[in-house]
Design an enzyme around this catalytic site. Structure first.
Site, PDB file in Angstrom:
ATOM      1  N   CYS A   1       6.200  -4.624  15.338  1.00 10.13           N
ATOM      2  CA  CYS A   1       5.882  -3.712  16.450  1.00 10.13           C
ATOM      3  C   CYS A   1       4.446  -4.002  16.930  1.00 10.13           C
ATOM      4  O   CYS A   1       3.518  -4.099  16.104  1.00 10.13           O
ATOM      5  CB  CYS A   1       6.011  -2.262  16.008  1.00 10.13           C
ATOM      6  SG  CYS A   1       7.669  -1.897  15.389  1.00 10.13           S
TER       7      CYS A   1
ATOM      8  N   CYS B   1       3.294   8.663   0.818  1.00 11.17           N
ATOM      9  CA  CYS B   1       3.897   7.774   1.804  1.00 11.17           C
ATOM     10  C   CYS B   1       4.022   6.404   1.140  1.00 11.17           C
ATOM     11  O   CYS B   1       3.017   5.811   0.739  1.00 11.17           O
ATOM     12  CB  CYS B   1       2.999   7.705   3.049  1.00 11.17           C
ATOM     13  SG  CYS B   1       3.576   6.503   4.260  1.00 11.17           S
TER      14      CYS B   1
ATOM     15  N   CYS C   1      -0.968   6.498  10.093  1.00 10.36           N
ATOM     16  CA  CYS C   1       0.245   5.839  10.566  1.00 10.36           C
ATOM     17  C   CYS C   1      -0.101   4.601  11.384  1.00 10.36           C
ATOM     18  O   CYS C   1      -0.932   4.663  12.287  1.00 10.36           O
ATOM     19  CB  CYS C   1       1.043   6.776  11.452  1.00 10.36           C
ATOM     20  SG  CYS C   1       1.814   8.062  10.513  1.00 10.36           S
TER      21      CYS C   1
ATOM     22  N   CYS D   1       1.293  -1.955  15.738  1.00  8.51           N
ATOM     23  CA  CYS D   1       1.194  -1.613  14.311  1.00  8.51           C
ATOM     24  C   CYS D   1       0.431  -2.682  13.518  1.00  8.51           C
ATOM     25  O   CYS D   1       0.750  -3.875  13.592  1.00  8.51           O
ATOM     26  CB  CYS D   1       2.605  -1.441  13.747  1.00  8.51           C
ATOM     27  SG  CYS D   1       2.654  -1.242  11.971  1.00  8.51           S
TER      28      CYS D   1
ATOM     29  N   GLU E   1       0.815  -1.222   0.000  1.00  8.74           N
ATOM     30  CA  GLU E   1       0.000   0.000   0.000  1.00  8.74           C
ATOM     31  C   GLU E   1       0.849   1.273   0.000  1.00  8.74           C
ATOM     32  O   GLU E   1       2.007   1.260   0.408  1.00  8.74           O
ATOM     33  CB  GLU E   1      -0.886   0.026   1.262  1.00  8.74           C
ATOM     34  CG  GLU E   1      -1.892  -1.092   1.276  1.00  8.74           C
ATOM     35  CD  GLU E   1      -2.818  -1.049   2.486  1.00  8.74           C
ATOM     36  OE1 GLU E   1      -4.007  -1.284   2.306  1.00  8.74           O
ATOM     37  OE2 GLU E   1      -2.339  -0.777   3.596  1.00  8.74           O
TER      38      GLU E   1
ATOM     39  N   CYS F   1       5.605  -6.556   7.201  1.00 12.63           N
ATOM     40  CA  CYS F   1       6.832  -6.089   7.864  1.00 12.63           C
ATOM     41  C   CYS F   1       7.309  -7.130   8.870  1.00 12.63           C
ATOM     42  O   CYS F   1       6.506  -7.663   9.632  1.00 12.63           O
ATOM     43  CB  CYS F   1       6.571  -4.761   8.573  1.00 12.63           C
ATOM     44  SG  CYS F   1       8.074  -4.067   9.315  1.00 12.63           S
TER      45      CYS F   1
HETATM   46  S1  SF4 Z   1       5.866   0.373  12.924  1.00  9.90           S
HETATM   47 FE1  SF4 Z   1       4.964  -1.268  11.635  1.00  9.90          FE
HETATM   48  S2  SF4 Z   1       5.794  -0.940   9.574  1.00  9.90           S
HETATM   49 FE2  SF4 Z   1       7.079   0.259  11.019  1.00  9.90          FE
HETATM   50  S3  SF4 Z   1       8.772  -1.132  11.574  1.00  9.90           S
HETATM   51 FE3  SF4 Z   1       7.184  -1.465  13.131  1.00  9.90          FE
HETATM   52  S4  SF4 Z   1       5.947  -3.184  12.335  1.00  9.90           S
HETATM   53 FE4  SF4 Z   1       7.175  -2.389  10.610  1.00  9.90          FE
END
Ligand code: SF4
Length: 353
Positions: free
Chosen positions: A124, A113, A345, A127, A100, A120
């Site tokens: 995190c 962006c 975000c 996220c 995306e 990923c």
């Molecule tokens: S915030 Fe989300 S996209 Fe960014 S490094 Fe952490 S898991 Fe990956």
């Protein structure tokens, strides 16, 4: 959605021309090197999607290009507009995986962006992208192609997009070579001719890669997703904190500032009861005091599907900000755009609505 989005099945094995540096663009036999600039002009200035339109290239060369290469690296492109004018773009890649990007038009500038990966691996806890897990790295063409596809869909010139943030899906520094070569193509005067100073690269804080990036000599804006000043809290929400203590990250940032000499931003998502206590604001100011020209962005948490995290309330954010200001830190509260379209975000999660 439009012509840009259509790639036929037989194109699956062909390489996109966005995957080449300008100096490596394929030439016709015995053709002089300057012809590459003509091809680059069609690709990046005119955003051509059809080899037949490239009338000054000669019929044989056009034929050769269309037999061996594609331009657009995507199979399908869908868009999801938000009430605040930002638009989330969902790209289906040639192998069927998806990623995306978000288009954010402002009065004075147009920003995109971009993603550097499918999903990923950093994971995190707060996220939505991290919760998807890791698909794969995006190629140079798939990174730069996001800008070209958005410009095409928005009916603007690619060069009208002057601001790029590599803050979408993925940890760009874990796709180091493709992310850096894509940036080099963005700033190449014969390609998108952007200013490196308007390109922001976001990272969760990987010291070895930050030091390597500093040696590239690109005056980018570095955005560090710190989210906590102490290792204990950081480990709770960011798995990579187990391998990289805050002290090591700060040391690498020190290196970055010594070589690049540019302001950097510290990203700090405000999570109620996790990282928003007054002592953490004091500790953050202390940790950052070793660096010069740092701007802290406090980001109210954008909730998504299964997440159990809650955003800090206005009162807690105000208090946190005040402590940082009392310690002479530059700080602002950054509200994300595109929340209603899943484009804010930490929200990117390949949803279909
Ligand atoms: S915030 Fe989300 S996209 Fe960014 S490094 Fe952490 S898991 Fe990956």
């Amino acid at each position: 959605m439009n012509d840009f989005a259509v790639n036929s099945k037989k194109n699956e094995q062909k390489k996109s021309l966005y995957d080449f540096t300008i100096d490596d663009l394929p030439l016709a036999k015995n053709a002089p090197k300057f012809r590459r600039k003509q091809l680059a002009n069609w690709l990046y200035e005119k955003a051509a999607q059809d080899f037949n339109a490239m009338t000054n290239l000669g019929a044989d060369w056009r034929q050769e290009l269309s037999e061996n290469y594609i331009i657009n690296p995507f199979k399908k492109i869908e868009s999801f507009p938000s009430a605040d004018d930002s638009v989330r773009y969902l790209f289906t890649l040639e192998d069927g995986l998806q990623t995306e990007a978000v288009y954010m038009p402002y009065k004075s500038r147009k920003t995109v962006c971009l993603s550097s990966m499918v999903g990923c691996p950093a994971g995190c806890a707060f996220c939505a992208t991290g919760a998807l897990g890791f698909g794969r790295n995006l190629s140079q063409a798939e990174i730069v192609g996001q800008i070209m596809a958005i410009a095409f869909a928005e009916k603007i010139q690619p060069k009208e997009i002057r601001n790029v943030v590599l803050m979408g899906m993925g940890e760009a520094l874990l796709n180091y070579d493709n992310a850096v070569s894509a940036i080099r193509l963005m700033i190449n005067p014969d390609a998108l001719d952007m200013s490196a100073r308007r390109i922001t690269l976001s990272t969760v804080g990987l010291p070895k890669q930050i030091k390597k990036l500093a040696k590239e000599g690109l005056p980018l804006v570095l955005a560090i997703s710190l989210h906590a000043p102490d290792d204990l809290t950081r480990k709770e929400i960011i798995p990579t904190a187990n391998a990289h203590p805050v002290s090591e990250i700060i040391e690498s940032l020190y290196d970055w500032q010594r070589l690049i000499n540019r302001r950097m931003t510290i990203e700090y998502v405000m999570l109620a009861g996790i990282n928003d206590a007054e002592w953490q604001a004091e500790a953050l100011a202390m940790v950052l005091s070793k660096l010069k020209t740092v701007h802290v962005n406090l980001i109210p948490f954008n909730s998504w599907g299964k997440s159990s995290f809650k955003s800090s309330d206005k009162h807690a954010i105000r208090k946190f900000k005040k402590v940082l200001e009392q310690n002479r830190m530059e700080v602002s509260v950054r509200f994300s755009r595109g929340q209603d379209a899943g484009a804010a975000c930490g929200q990117l999660a390949l949803t279909q609505s």
